[in-house]
Enzyme design. Structure first.
Site, PDB file in Angstrom:
ATOM      1  N   SER A 214      -6.571  15.926  -9.207  1.00  7.11           N
ATOM      2  CA  SER A 214      -5.174  15.537  -9.430  1.00  7.11           C
ATOM      3  C   SER A 214      -5.016  14.729 -10.703  1.00  7.11           C
ATOM      4  O   SER A 214      -3.924  14.655 -11.250  1.00  7.11           O
ATOM      5  CB  SER A 214      -4.677  14.645  -8.281  1.00  7.11           C
ATOM      6  OG  SER A 214      -4.721  15.316  -7.073  1.00  7.11           O
TER       7      SER A 214
ATOM      8  N   HIS B 101      -4.542  23.267  -8.736  1.00  9.94           N
ATOM      9  CA  HIS B 101      -4.133  22.037  -8.057  1.00  9.94           C
ATOM     10  C   HIS B 101      -3.233  22.361  -6.864  1.00  9.94           C
ATOM     11  O   HIS B 101      -2.047  22.667  -7.026  1.00  9.94           O
ATOM     12  CB  HIS B 101      -3.412  21.107  -9.048  1.00  9.94           C
ATOM     13  CG  HIS B 101      -3.110  19.760  -8.494  1.00  9.94           C
ATOM     14  ND1 HIS B 101      -1.911  19.119  -8.665  1.00  9.94           N
ATOM     15  CD2 HIS B 101      -3.857  18.921  -7.725  1.00  9.94           C
ATOM     16  CE1 HIS B 101      -1.937  17.946  -8.055  1.00  9.94           C
ATOM     17  NE2 HIS B 101      -3.102  17.807  -7.458  1.00  9.94           N
TER      18      HIS B 101
ATOM     19  N   GLU C 281      -0.463  24.294  -8.947  1.00 10.57           N
ATOM     20  CA  GLU C 281      -0.362  24.117 -10.395  1.00 10.57           C
ATOM     21  C   GLU C 281      -1.637  24.713 -11.007  1.00 10.57           C
ATOM     22  O   GLU C 281      -2.743  24.293 -10.646  1.00 10.57           O
ATOM     23  CB  GLU C 281      -0.247  22.632 -10.754  1.00 10.57           C
ATOM     24  CG  GLU C 281       1.102  22.033 -10.372  1.00 10.57           C
ATOM     25  CD  GLU C 281       1.196  20.534 -10.639  1.00 10.57           C
ATOM     26  OE1 GLU C 281       2.282  20.058 -10.968  1.00 10.57           O
ATOM     27  OE2 GLU C 281       0.172  19.821 -10.491  1.00 10.57           O
TER      28      GLU C 281
ATOM     29  N   ASN D  19       3.264  15.383 -10.319  1.00 17.31           N
ATOM     30  CA  ASN D  19       2.968  13.953 -10.197  1.00 17.31           C
ATOM     31  C   ASN D  19       3.532  13.142 -11.353  1.00 17.31           C
ATOM     32  O   ASN D  19       3.626  11.923 -11.274  1.00 17.31           O
ATOM     33  CB  ASN D  19       1.460  13.712 -10.062  1.00 17.31           C
ATOM     34  CG  ASN D  19       1.005  13.970  -8.636  1.00 17.31           C
ATOM     35  OD1 ASN D  19       1.812  13.941  -7.703  1.00 17.31           O
ATOM     36  ND2 ASN D  19      -0.270  14.235  -8.459  1.00 17.31           N
TER      37      ASN D  19
HETATM   38  P1  NAD Z   1     -11.696  13.986   0.962  1.00 18.30           P
HETATM   39  O1  NAD Z   1     -12.270  12.635   0.825  1.00 18.30           O
HETATM   40  O2  NAD Z   1     -10.875  14.326   2.152  1.00 18.30           O
HETATM   41  O3  NAD Z   1     -12.883  15.079   0.899  1.00 18.30           O
HETATM   42  C1  NAD Z   1     -13.872  15.074  -0.072  1.00 18.30           C
HETATM   43  C2  NAD Z   1     -15.071  15.814   0.502  1.00 18.30           C
HETATM   44  O4  NAD Z   1     -16.028  15.984  -0.550  1.00 18.30           O
HETATM   45  C3  NAD Z   1     -15.762  15.067   1.638  1.00 18.30           C
HETATM   46  O5  NAD Z   1     -15.916  15.938   2.749  1.00 18.30           O
HETATM   47  C4  NAD Z   1     -17.105  14.664   1.043  1.00 18.30           C
HETATM   48  O6  NAD Z   1     -18.150  14.647   1.990  1.00 18.30           O
HETATM   49  C5  NAD Z   1     -17.303  15.767   0.007  1.00 18.30           C
HETATM   50  N1  NAD Z   1     -18.225  15.392  -1.053  1.00 18.30           N
HETATM   51  C6  NAD Z   1     -18.243  14.233  -1.755  1.00 18.30           C
HETATM   52  N2  NAD Z   1     -19.232  14.274  -2.666  1.00 18.30           N
HETATM   53  C7  NAD Z   1     -19.837  15.485  -2.530  1.00 18.30           C
HETATM   54  C8  NAD Z   1     -20.916  16.108  -3.194  1.00 18.30           C
HETATM   55  N3  NAD Z   1     -21.575  15.500  -4.176  1.00 18.30           N
HETATM   56  N4  NAD Z   1     -21.268  17.351  -2.808  1.00 18.30           N
HETATM   57  C9  NAD Z   1     -20.602  17.978  -1.811  1.00 18.30           C
HETATM   58  N5  NAD Z   1     -19.564  17.439  -1.150  1.00 18.30           N
HETATM   59  C10 NAD Z   1     -19.189  16.205  -1.518  1.00 18.30           C
HETATM   60  O7  NAD Z   1     -10.878  14.245  -0.393  1.00 18.30           O
HETATM   61  P2  NAD Z   1      -9.630  15.196  -0.595  1.00 18.30           P
HETATM   62  O8  NAD Z   1      -8.387  14.436  -0.277  1.00 18.30           O
HETATM   63  O9  NAD Z   1      -9.880  16.514   0.046  1.00 18.30           O
HETATM   64  O10 NAD Z   1      -9.630  15.353  -2.183  1.00 18.30           O
HETATM   65  C11 NAD Z   1     -10.530  16.215  -2.841  1.00 18.30           C
HETATM   66  C12 NAD Z   1     -10.038  16.499  -4.252  1.00 18.30           C
HETATM   67  O11 NAD Z   1      -8.717  17.046  -4.189  1.00 18.30           O
HETATM   68  C13 NAD Z   1      -9.946  15.273  -5.149  1.00 18.30           C
HETATM   69  O12 NAD Z   1     -10.261  15.657  -6.454  1.00 18.30           O
HETATM   70  C14 NAD Z   1      -8.472  14.875  -5.039  1.00 18.30           C
HETATM   71  O13 NAD Z   1      -8.028  14.164  -6.156  1.00 18.30           O
HETATM   72  C15 NAD Z   1      -7.830  16.248  -4.971  1.00 18.30           C
HETATM   73  N6  NAD Z   1      -6.504  16.293  -4.334  1.00 18.30           N
HETATM   74  C16 NAD Z   1      -6.233  15.553  -3.222  1.00 18.30           C
HETATM   75  C17 NAD Z   1      -4.973  15.644  -2.629  1.00 18.30           C
HETATM   76  C18 NAD Z   1      -4.635  14.857  -1.411  1.00 18.30           C
HETATM   77  O14 NAD Z   1      -3.445  14.650  -1.137  1.00 18.30           O
HETATM   78  N7  NAD Z   1      -5.623  14.438  -0.617  1.00 18.30           N
HETATM   79  C19 NAD Z   1      -3.995  16.497  -3.182  1.00 18.30           C
HETATM   80  C20 NAD Z   1      -4.324  17.278  -4.306  1.00 18.30           C
HETATM   81  C21 NAD Z   1      -5.578  17.151  -4.886  1.00 18.30           C
END
Ligand code: NAD
Length: 401
Positions: A116, A137, A149, A187
């Site tokens: 993001s 995205h 996106e 955003n």
């Molecule tokens: P989250 O914390 O729910 O999940 C992240 C996952 O990645 C976890 O299951 C963790 O165990 C895993 N992980 C971490 N390091 C790792 C590694 N080295 N190898 C393999 N797995 C690994 O996070 P999320 O909310 O799903 O966000 C993930 C991405 O999506 C981020 O870049 C975030 O900015 C982006 N994002 C989040 C949202 C939101 O609203 N949550 C929206 C759009 C984009």
């Protein structure tokens, strides 16, 4: 069958896996270990079961989707057409987790990141794969939110961007293409919806109920800015504001709101803590944050401009002048931010409009709003707001020839 590898089985990775499997793709879901990925697939299965129970999909479809989801490891990605990264939002961690993936996937497959706030171009360059690294995205929850996106890094091959956009469309999503810039479209352009509402509150223009009311009933927004930020969580909302503001070199327009940051400092984060702008503990929300200065006077030229602007929006007679002023300030600020985003080369008008409608459910895109209200009226309103505001946040971008 097309194959996608997804790294990160958290909220976003699992949601994207569900979207891809529903569209008929075979999904290899990877996390820190197989158990974590397996648990995430079980979570998707539970969601699918609820959809079956509610009659949204049939059991046969749910079973077919489940069969396409596989807990996997990086070494098993040798046949994937697309790889999507959705792990923790940290550039160094993303790079070190993705380098082994680059070794494992075919040279022809596309690398997408769900980041993001990090630079897609920097990620592609650090992977040594700038030509095939794009942003994809998704919004949370990915199976529900309609927008993706599609972000072109500075050196991404345009054909790869087209392929990612086509895949997202084939997964049933709406696509907004944008440049690799802070906050991408949504955003960034959504910031004034929250910030200008808080500024109205801070100045004593009106209370949260009255402002939410006019934004919903006259503006047509599904949620007013205060109930929406209470729903998102003020910690999450202010963190995004700070990131976008810092990364765009602190434009006055996007300056964080003192009142909103105060809520975070006090731990009143919104619905998840029971209280934010509203107290959510009773049957109906009760505003606890009032106008900072009761009965401030509103500049007469702003009131006149706001009456005209509100009439341009719709049937405004049922609303007070103060509500019209709040609506005018908030909506003009959103339209102005969209114009700045266009000026800064973030995306074209059509993509910005699609993004704001599909990504945050705006009733119209900002440019369609401006057409509806009248371009001259919007320009005149912004001019009045600019001359009556001392921080320059209503300055419009220079007109390009
Ligand atoms: P989250 O914390 O729910 O999940 C992240 C996952 O990645 C976890 O299951 C963790 O165990 C895993 N992980 C971490 N390091 C790792 C590694 N080295 N190898 C393999 N797995 C690994 O996070 P999320 O909310 O799903 O966000 C993930 C991405 O999506 C981020 O870049 C975030 O900015 C982006 N994002 C989040 C949202 C939101 O609203 N949550 C929206 C759009 C984009």
């Amino acid at each position: 069958m097309h194959k996608v590898g997804i790294l990160g089985a958290g909220a976003m990775g699992a949601g994207i896996a569900q979207v891809a499997a529903t569209a008929g793709w075979s999904v290899q879901l990877i996390d820190v270990d197989l158990d974590t990925a397996t648990r995430a697939i079980e979570g998707v299965s539970a969601r699918l079961k609820r959809s079956v129970d509610k009659g949204r999909i049939n059991q046969e479809t749910a079973t077919a989707i489940q069969k396409r989801l596989h807990a996997s490891t990086v070494s098993e990605l040798s046949e994937c057409d697309l790889f999507i990264e959705a792990i923790v939002e940290d550039m160094d961690i993303k790079v070190s987790a993705m380098l082994p993936v680059v070794e494992a996937i075919p040279n022809s497959s596309i690398i997408a990141t769900n980041t993001s706030s990090l630079s897609v171009s920097e990620l592609g360059q650090r992977l040594g794969q700038a030509h095939r690294t794009c942003g994809m995205h998704f919004f949370n929850p990915a199976p529900v939110m309609r927008l993706v996106e599609v972000v072109k890094g500075s050196r991404t091959n345009p054909e790869n961007v087209d392929r990612v956009a086509d895949i997202a469309l084939s997964w049933g999503k709406q696509v907004a293409r944008c440049a690799d810039t802070p906050g991408f479209i949504v955003n960034r352009v959504a910031r004034p919806y929250y910030l200008e509402a808080f500024r109205c509150l801070e100045e004593g223009i009106d209370g949260p109920d009255a402002i939410d009311d006019v934004m919903k009933r006259l503006g047509g927004f599904r949620m007013g800015p205060f109930e929406l930020t209470d729903f998102i969580g003020h910690d999450v909302n202010t963190a995004t504001t700070r990131t976008v503001w810092e990364q765009w070199n602190r434009p006055t327009r996007l300056t964080p709101s003192f009142a909103q940051e105060q809520l975070v400092a006090e731990g009143t984060l919104g619905r998840k803590t029971g209280c934010g702008v509203y107290d959510w503990s009773g049957e109906a929300p009760v505003a606890v944050l009032g106008p900072a200065q009761e009965c401030c006077t509103v500049n007469a030229s702003v009131v006149s401009a706001a009456r005209l602007f509100a009439e341009g929006v719709g049937q405004s007679t049922a609303f007070t002048d103060r509500q019209s002023v709040a609506l005018t300030r908030i909506l003009s600020a959103v339209i102005n931010e969209a114009s700045w985003a266009l000026h800064d080369g973030v995306a074209d008008q059509a993509d910005i409009d699609i993004a704001m409608q599909a990504g945050v459910n705006y009733p119209h895109g900002p440019f369609a709003w401006a057409e509806h209200i009248g371009l001259d009226l919007v320009a005149e309103t912004l001019a009045v707001l600019n001359t009556t505001t001392d921080d320059g946040r209503f300055v419009t971008p220079p007109v390009s020839n």
